[in-house]
Design an enzyme around this catalytic site. Structure first.
Site, PDB file in Angstrom:
ATOM      1  N   ASP A  44      16.392 -11.300  23.897  1.00 43.96           N
ATOM      2  CA  ASP A  44      16.187 -11.288  22.447  1.00 43.96           C
ATOM      3  C   ASP A  44      16.522  -9.935  21.838  1.00 43.96           C
ATOM      4  O   ASP A  44      16.792  -9.830  20.648  1.00 43.96           O
ATOM      5  CB  ASP A  44      14.742 -11.671  22.114  1.00 43.96           C
ATOM      6  CG  ASP A  44      14.530 -13.135  22.448  1.00 43.96           C
ATOM      7  OD1 ASP A  44      14.256 -13.431  23.636  1.00 43.96           O
ATOM      8  OD2 ASP A  44      14.691 -13.971  21.556  1.00 43.96           O
ATOM      9  N   ASN A  61      12.788 -10.203  26.613  1.00 44.76           N
ATOM     10  CA  ASN A  61      13.013 -11.655  26.646  1.00 44.76           C
ATOM     11  C   ASN A  61      11.650 -12.343  26.659  1.00 44.76           C
ATOM     12  O   ASN A  61      10.597 -11.695  26.632  1.00 44.76           O
ATOM     13  CB  ASN A  61      13.857 -12.027  27.877  1.00 44.76           C
ATOM     14  CG  ASN A  61      14.366 -13.451  27.822  1.00 44.76           C
ATOM     15  OD1 ASN A  61      14.924 -13.870  26.807  1.00 44.76           O
ATOM     16  ND2 ASN A  61      14.180 -14.208  28.891  1.00 44.76           N
ATOM     17  N   LYS A  62      11.666 -13.645  26.717  1.00 46.86           N
ATOM     18  CA  LYS A  62      10.444 -14.448  26.679  1.00 46.86           C
ATOM     19  C   LYS A  62       9.386 -13.931  27.656  1.00 46.86           C
ATOM     20  O   LYS A  62       9.709 -13.533  28.768  1.00 46.86           O
ATOM     21  CB  LYS A  62      10.821 -15.894  26.998  1.00 46.86           C
ATOM     22  CG  LYS A  62       9.706 -16.904  26.997  1.00 46.86           C
ATOM     23  CD  LYS A  62       8.882 -16.921  25.739  1.00 46.86           C
ATOM     24  CE  LYS A  62       9.680 -17.140  24.474  1.00 46.86           C
ATOM     25  NZ  LYS A  62       8.909 -16.874  23.242  1.00 46.86           N
ATOM     26  N   ARG A  80      10.540 -13.660  12.216  1.00 45.08           N
ATOM     27  CA  ARG A  80      10.365 -13.435  13.657  1.00 45.08           C
ATOM     28  C   ARG A  80      10.830 -12.002  13.969  1.00 45.08           C
ATOM     29  O   ARG A  80      12.005 -11.674  13.784  1.00 45.08           O
ATOM     30  CB  ARG A  80      11.156 -14.462  14.487  1.00 45.08           C
ATOM     31  CG  ARG A  80      10.623 -15.885  14.292  1.00 45.08           C
ATOM     32  CD  ARG A  80      10.950 -16.789  15.442  1.00 45.08           C
ATOM     33  NE  ARG A  80      10.205 -16.455  16.651  1.00 45.08           N
ATOM     34  CZ  ARG A  80      10.465 -16.973  17.849  1.00 45.08           C
ATOM     35  NH1 ARG A  80      11.466 -17.829  18.002  1.00 45.08           N
ATOM     36  NH2 ARG A  80       9.755 -16.631  18.905  1.00 45.08           N
ATOM     37  N   ARG A  87      15.173 -22.108  17.466  1.00 41.27           N
ATOM     38  CA  ARG A  87      14.698 -20.905  18.130  1.00 41.27           C
ATOM     39  C   ARG A  87      15.797 -20.390  19.061  1.00 41.27           C
ATOM     40  O   ARG A  87      16.822 -21.042  19.241  1.00 41.27           O
ATOM     41  CB  ARG A  87      13.407 -21.194  18.905  1.00 41.27           C
ATOM     42  CG  ARG A  87      13.474 -22.536  19.614  1.00 41.27           C
ATOM     43  CD  ARG A  87      12.754 -22.590  20.884  1.00 41.27           C
ATOM     44  NE  ARG A  87      13.268 -21.636  21.830  1.00 41.27           N
ATOM     45  CZ  ARG A  87      14.401 -21.785  22.511  1.00 41.27           C
ATOM     46  NH1 ARG A  87      15.171 -22.840  22.356  1.00 41.27           N
ATOM     47  NH2 ARG A  87      14.795 -20.849  23.358  1.00 41.27           N
ATOM     48  N   GLY A  88      15.558 -19.225  19.684  1.00 41.91           N
ATOM     49  CA  GLY A  88      16.587 -18.611  20.519  1.00 41.91           C
ATOM     50  C   GLY A  88      17.311 -17.564  19.682  1.00 41.91           C
ATOM     51  O   GLY A  88      17.649 -17.811  18.513  1.00 41.91           O
ATOM     52  N   ALA A  89      17.547 -16.396  20.290  1.00 42.51           N
ATOM     53  CA  ALA A  89      18.032 -15.247  19.517  1.00 42.51           C
ATOM     54  C   ALA A  89      19.336 -15.515  18.741  1.00 42.51           C
ATOM     55  O   ALA A  89      19.383 -15.301  17.521  1.00 42.51           O
ATOM     56  CB  ALA A  89      18.170 -14.044  20.448  1.00 42.51           C
ATOM     57  N   GLN A 133       9.486 -23.935  26.735  1.00 40.25           N
ATOM     58  CA  GLN A 133      10.914 -24.081  26.401  1.00 40.25           C
ATOM     59  C   GLN A 133      11.744 -24.454  27.629  1.00 40.25           C
ATOM     60  O   GLN A 133      12.783 -25.096  27.514  1.00 40.25           O
ATOM     61  CB  GLN A 133      11.472 -22.783  25.805  1.00 40.25           C
ATOM     62  CG  GLN A 133      10.969 -22.444  24.415  1.00 40.25           C
ATOM     63  CD  GLN A 133       9.791 -21.502  24.461  1.00 40.25           C
ATOM     64  OE1 GLN A 133       8.974 -21.555  25.380  1.00 40.25           O
ATOM     65  NE2 GLN A 133       9.681 -20.644  23.474  1.00 40.25           N
TER      66      GLN A 133
END
Ligand code: MRU
Length: 377
Positions: free
Chosen positions: A248, A258-259, A94, A54-56, A207
């Site tokens: 992201d 972002n998150k 995603r 995960r993570g952009a 996370q």
């Protein structure tokens, strides 16, 4: 970066077997280090969708290698058709992080330009590798450009630690190496500047508590995990010197997606005059979008991520339900922080204000190519 003293990146391939990708399965962190092998397009799509990785920046690179794997297994189908199908399939995994679309599109373009099936496979592999290298170097430079921001604050603190708050995991585990938000922190720590990181736990998937805390700990960076709602209180009491988050998708006018929960930290930071930075490579900038709140697609994930918390019970990684069985939950994975709340963007080309003119001055109107090719959106 290191785990247990051994250097790792988050996705790699060995020369001995260029048909298999290796990844760190982040679902098991911080409890266990699991290396997963992926050799099919479906395997890569599952890994991205179900957040084994995960993570952009990382999902972008994973998507790029997914395109390569799709060609390797496309013996029955024309490579261009296989690539077209794979592109759609990977992008659907995603929706929010633009790095995924960017990287997949980039590999798709080189596949189209190459002639024979063998050349197409080779082109896909080289481009995926080039994107991987590009993102590693981007993160290294984000560290270089972010370091002076921390140095400046440290200069005023006369040896006391610089307290940095971060949300989610925008560390090396979300990228390939170094991280985005964490790259300046590692650079400062390595330069001998005392830093301390407030790590938002980042519900629902935690996370921050699980991954950021793990990687900071492995690098010896002092940190404290806090419940998500703590940051505002700390800022009001002068206990946070700066906020650095990842992104992201950042629009051309500097709105930062972002998150989920990032926006609330930005509001609190603005109210307490705490500088709020987003660290991101150019692959995260979506030059086609301006108004992030109206335009960025926000991923909705399974409500079970809210109902259940994953943890370690004795030797077993297990999920525990925390809500009544009859309650519904909703799971928006990201939010948008408007540019006006962002002090600056830390990028691989330098630090700029979150506005269209400054972003264009650094990048022109599109992200630089990974491999010297041009004309790719
Ligand atoms: O849902 P995730 O864990 O993929 O979300 C990740 C984030 O929001 C990160 O902060 C973002 O991707 C920046 S990563 C360098």
């Amino acid at each position: 970066m290191n785990i247990n003293g051994t250097h790792y990146t988050t996705i790699w391939m060995t020369h001995a077997n260029e048909k298999v990708l290796k990844i760190i399965d982040q679902r098991d962190l911080p409890f266990r280090l699991t290396i997963e092998e992926i050799s099919t397009l479906d395997g890569m799509c599952t890994a991205i969708r179900d957040m084994h990785l995960r993570g952009a920046p990382l999902i972008g690179v994973a998507g790029a290698f997914g395109m390569y794997l799709a060609l390797l297994e496309s013996s029955e189908m024309a490579p261009d058709t296989a690539a077209e199908n794979a592109k759609k399939k990977i992008i659907a995994t995603r929706p929010t992080a633009v790095n995924l679309v960017w990287a997949v599109q980039r590999v798709f373009s080189v596949i189209q330009l190459a002639k024979s099936p063998a050349e197409k496979i080779q082109a896909a592999l080289s481009e995926a590798n080039a994107i991987r290298e590009f993102e590693i170097e981007n993160c290294r430079k984000i560290g270089e450009f972010g370091l002076p921001l921390i140095e400046k604050i440290a200069g005023k603190k006369k040896g006391a630690p610089v307290h940095i708050l971060t949300h989610c995991n925008a560390g090396w585990l979300a990228c390939i190496d170094y991280g985005t938000a964490t790259a300046p922190i590692y650079a400062a720590h390595d330069a001998g500047i005392p830093v301390h990181v407030w790590v938002d736990e980042t519900r629902p998937r935690n996370q921050g508590a699980r991954i950021t805390a793990f990687e900071l700990g492995e690098h010896g960076v002092p940190h404290t995990v806090i419940a998500d709602n703590t940051g505002g209180h700390l800022m009001q009491h002068g206990m946070v010197d700066m906020v650095i988050v990842g992104s992201d998708r950042t629009t051309r006018r500097g709105d930062v997606c972002n998150k989920i929960g990032t926006y609330l930290k930005a509001l609190a930071a603005a109210d307490s005059n705490v500088p709020f930075y987003a660290a991101l490579p150019s692959s995260t900038i979506d030059f086609s979008m301006s108004d992030g709140i109206k335009e960025i697609p926000i991923e909705m994930r399974d409500e079970n991520e809210v109902h259940y918390v994953t943890g370690m019970s004795v030797e077993t990684i297990t999920d525990v339900r925390i809500t009544p069985k009859t309650s519904k939950a909703v799971n928006y994975a990201f939010d948008v922080t408007p540019a006006r709340l962002v002090t600056g963007l830390i990028t691989e080309r330098g630090v700029c204000r979150a506005d269209e003119t400054e972003i264009n001055t650094l990048f022109g109107k599109k992200c630089p190519p990974a491999s010297g090719m041009s004309g790719v959106p």
